[in-house]
Write a protein that holds these residues in place. Structure first.
Motif, mmCIF file in Angstrom:
data_model
loop_
_atom_site.group_PDB
_atom_site.id
_atom_site.type_symbol
_atom_site.label_atom_id
_atom_site.label_comp_id
_atom_site.label_asym_id
_atom_site.label_seq_id
_atom_site.Cartn_x
_atom_site.Cartn_y
_atom_site.Cartn_z
ATOM 1 N N UNK A 371 2.735 9.037 -10.482
ATOM 2 C CA UNK A 371 2.480 8.411 -9.151
ATOM 3 C C UNK A 371 3.585 7.538 -8.418
ATOM 4 N N UNK A 372 4.687 8.323 -7.666
ATOM 5 C CA UNK A 372 5.558 6.297 -7.472
ATOM 6 C C UNK A 372 5.325 6.196 -6.073
ATOM 7 N N UNK A 373 4.094 7.231 -5.554
ATOM 8 C CA UNK A 373 3.452 6.697 -3.904
ATOM 9 C C UNK A 373 2.270 5.558 -3.761
ATOM 10 N N UNK A 374 1.603 5.841 -4.520
ATOM 11 C CA UNK A 374 0.783 5.625 -4.118
ATOM 12 C C UNK A 374 0.364 3.985 -4.383
ATOM 13 N N UNK A 375 0.788 3.763 -5.633
ATOM 14 C CA UNK A 375 0.877 2.248 -5.232
ATOM 15 C C UNK A 375 1.288 1.672 -5.385
ATOM 16 N N UNK A 436 6.569 -9.825 -7.185
ATOM 17 C CA UNK A 436 7.841 -8.781 -7.719
ATOM 18 C C UNK A 436 7.180 -7.338 -7.006
ATOM 19 N N UNK A 437 8.065 -6.232 -6.766
ATOM 20 C CA UNK A 437 8.235 -5.296 -5.740
ATOM 21 C C UNK A 437 7.240 -4.615 -7.016
ATOM 22 N N UNK A 438 6.258 -3.196 -6.679
ATOM 23 C CA UNK A 438 6.181 -2.370 -7.876
ATOM 24 C C UNK A 438 6.668 -1.586 -7.861
ATOM 25 N N UNK A 439 7.046 -0.188 -7.907
ATOM 26 C CA UNK A 439 6.273 1.034 -8.020
ATOM 27 C C UNK A 439 5.503 1.941 -8.508
ATOM 28 N N UNK A 440 4.947 1.211 -8.830
ATOM 29 C CA UNK A 440 3.792 2.278 -10.490
ATOM 30 C C UNK A 440 2.273 1.280 -10.089
#
Length: 700
Positions: A371-375, A436-440
């Motif tokens: 899921x690359x959106x919710x978190x 730092x950014x995160x996709x996961x």
């Protein structure tokens, strides 16, 4: 299977208790306690009920599968009442041998959808199923599904993968083509379809091929003029019902088990957590996110609560749970170390449904679903700043800017710049104190690492809605003052630190044979995933195949429309009249050339009318990881996996703007890649594809 049988450390009884806890799933066991005489006599045509969205199956395991349908009463007065349906599951298409015969209730609180977990099935078997209404009505298609092979089965696995099916942009002839190919293949057909997201689009209005009437709520304002976006549960249900009015999509869902994740349009374009991005500042909308999650859960057959996963890795997926939320804007709330907005309504909305999970198919395939959106955190470059820099929120942003802002407080060895230089201006760095950014997100990233390390499958197929592969534009080759641009920072190329962390993990732990399957970009492309794309000597640790949309407008067409409105100086990088290259009546997809060979190659080719001169000006450092680009395409992907290797085919069909009827969309080209396994410590290797049919420009 007895009630004490264990699967992955959980008893069947406990498993079923988990499934039934929310009241949105019915569970039955094949062959146990069939009720004599229950089988409903099938009427020639039901007069009281119908199944306008057909039926479907999802998430097959060796002994179980989820079955789905939705029923409607033709009498509006009956719409508020439950409907008792009879489910039949058979080993034969004529239902002579029935292994399940049960009554299940379609309840109004779930929009009269039904989700049934059938267990006690045999591994690697085709099953046929149907739902029968009280008046004998049945769906137009008989359902066909199949269970997964046993985890130790040495069997070839075949799957299709798809993405992006904007109903208003085009027709679903690609599904019809896939159905015909599968029928022709016989026993060598498709085991399942992997859907990588954007099964619906949240907006209506402004379509190119078909029109969706207004949303029940009227919808909310978008950044696309007349287009309106879904706001309520009924809006999202309405969209799923509309999309499933397409007969090709319905028949594909009836014929193949689908395994699904979501991307952004199941909620809102380019969203993060519960934040809607139709204005540069963004605004969280927990009520809409919760509604989107509920509708996805009601219409997409998926096994979530009780998923087994890889031994030793705790499953995380769970069914939708209703939540009480209000639209308190969370965009300025504090974040934790994983950049998760610490606002209760935001947390409740995204926590109402968890979809990341893994499924095993025999000895050779672990399918890992993310899921690359919710978190994810906000885009590295905030949308307001992105618009100021490039005129777009996430497209064509300078790579150095994306890199320093994605790194947040870790930039420059933990000494991030306090101000950013943008042309002749200096602006405060809004990310200097951020993680730092995160996709996961942290928990999913930990789960993903453990799953990839612990799985003993020969191949790990990693399903990610957005691509890992960078798509960059080397503007400095034609303008010394310019910088390399990131095509879109909404994908993994906008989350550089976490991609580097994840790929470095694969390298350090010696995890080979990881193949990423992605979508979202409305183009087909393939290439190697490096451990660090900015390193002097990057190491290829994985590879990716990104599939174009089933029906959504190809990225080339969208870009060409944007630069063709006037004499845009970027036009030679995107599109040219085919007559320039001796192909009158056609267009030349210069975007393909720009992405593969660089800006100077495209500009030179258009200026001289000579492709050879253009290729002579190519930039060897321009996206050297890429092996294929087809930016003007609709279609689907095919994957065949066994112990010897993996074959991936990227299939381009005729444009989706028109309907091709029962023949399906003609196949224009197929790019075939054959991949050999690579072991611990060995680099991944990916050759140029063999292409059948007309090659994409500039290869043609």
């Amino acid at each position: 299977m007895t009630s004490q049988t264990k699967t992955g450390g959980i008893s069947r009884r406990s498993f079923l208790d988990l499934m039934l806890a929310a009241g949105a799933m019915t569970a039955v066991t094949a062959g146990a306690g069939l009720v004599p005489g229950l089988r409903t006599a099938l009427a020639a045509a039901g007069e009281s009920f119908h199944f306008p969205q057909g039926l479907a199956s999802g998430d097959p395991m060796p002994d179980r599968v989820v079955l789905w349908t939705r029923v409607e009463a033709k009498d509006p007065a009956a719409a508020a009442r439950p409907v008792d349906l009879t489910l039949h599951v058979s080993e034969t298409p004529d239902f002579a041998t029935v292994v399940v015969e049960r009554t299940v209730a379609a309840r109004p609180e779930h929009d009269h959808t039904v989700r049934v977990l059938v267990d006690g099935l045999r591994p690697d078997r085709v099953y046929h199923y149907r739902f029968v209404a009280p008046d004998g009505a049945v769906p137009e298609f008989t359902g066909r599904t199949r269970t997964a092979p046993a985890p130790d089965a040495d069997r070839t696995v075949r799957l299709a993968f798809v993405s992006c099916q904007n109903f208003e942009d085009g027709f679903y002839g690609a599904y019809r083509t896939l159905l015909k190919q599968d029928a022709a293949a016989g026993a060598d057909g498709i085991d399942f379809v992997l859907h990588l997201g954007d099964q619906i689009y949240e907006t209506v209005g402004g379509g190119h091929a078909r029109t969706i009437p207004p949303l029940p709520s009227g919808g909310g304002e978008t950044k696309w003029g007349a287009a309106r976006n879904a706001l309520t549960l009924e809006d999202f249900r309405y969209l799923y019902r509309t999309y499933l009015s397409d007969p090709d999509y319905r028949e594909a869902r009836a014929r193949f088990p689908f395994i699904s994740i979501w991307d952004d349009h199941e909620f809102v374009n380019d969203y993060w957590q519960s934040v809607i991005t139709y204005t540069p500042a963004g605004k969280s909308a927990p009520t809409t996110k919760a509604a989107a999650n509920q509708a996805w859960f009601e219409y997409i057959p998926a096994l979530l609560t009780g998923t087994v996963g890889v031994p030793g890795v705790a499953p995380a997926a769970k069914d939708f749970q209703p939540v009480s939320v209000t639209d308190v804007d969370a965009t300025h709330a504090p974040v934790d170390d994983d950049n998760l907005l610490q606002e209760p309504n935001n947390l409740a909305a995204i926590g109402s449904l968890t979809i990341y999970r893994s499924l095993r198919f025999g000895r050779h395939v672990e399918l890992v679903l993310t899921d690359t959106r919710s978190y994810r955190s906000d885009h590295a470059v905030p949308d307001e700043l992105g618009i100021a820099v490039s005129g777009q929120a996430t497209y064509m942003l300078p790579l150095p800017l994306v890199a320093v802002m994605d790194a947040g407080r870790t930039a420059n060895g933990g000494n991030p710049p306090a101000v950013l230089t943008l042309g002749d201006k200096q602006v405060p760095n809004p990310r200097k104190d951020s993680p730092a950014g995160t996709l996961l997100g942290g928990p999913q990233k930990t789960w993903l690492k453990e799953t990839l390390v612990r799985s003993d499958a020969t191949w790990k197929l990693l399903a990610t809605s957005v691509p890992f592969l960078p798509m960059r534009v080397d503007m400095a080759r034609i303008d010394p003052k310019a910088q390399t641009l990131v095509l879109t920072a909404d994908a993994w190329d906008g989350y550089l630190a976490e991609r580097r962390e994840l790929m470095g993990f694969l390298r350090s732990r010696g995890v080979g044979n990881v193949v990423s399957l992605s979508g979202d970009h409305h183009q087909s492309f393939a290439g190697l995933i490096y451990d660090d794309y900015e390193a002097a000597e990057p190491v290829p640790v994985s590879m990716e195949f990104s599939i174009t949309g089933v029906a959504s407008t190809p990225v080339f067409q969208a870009f060409a429309a944007a630069v063709s409105k006037d004499e845009n100086p970027l036009k030679p990088l995107i599109v040219a009249d085919g007559a320039v290259f001796g192909r009158p009546g056609t267009v030349a997809e210069m975007l393909n050339m720009t992405l593969r060979y660089g800006t100077l190659a495209s500009v030179t080719a258009v200026k001289t009318g000579d492709l050879a001169q253009g290729l002579a000006a190519r930039n060897p450092a321009q996206n050297p990881h890429l092996r294929y680009v087809d930016s003007n395409s609709n279609g689907f992907g095919l994957v065949t996996v066994d112990a010897r290797g993996t074959r991936v085919e990227l299939v381009t069909v005729a444009p989706a703007r028109r309907s091709y009827g029962p023949d399906g969309a003609p196949v224009l080209r197929t790019a075939r890649f054959d991949i050999a396994p690579w072991g611990e410590g060995a680099p991944a290797v990916l050759d140029e594809p063999a292409i059948e049919g007309e090659k994409p420009f500039p290869l043609a």
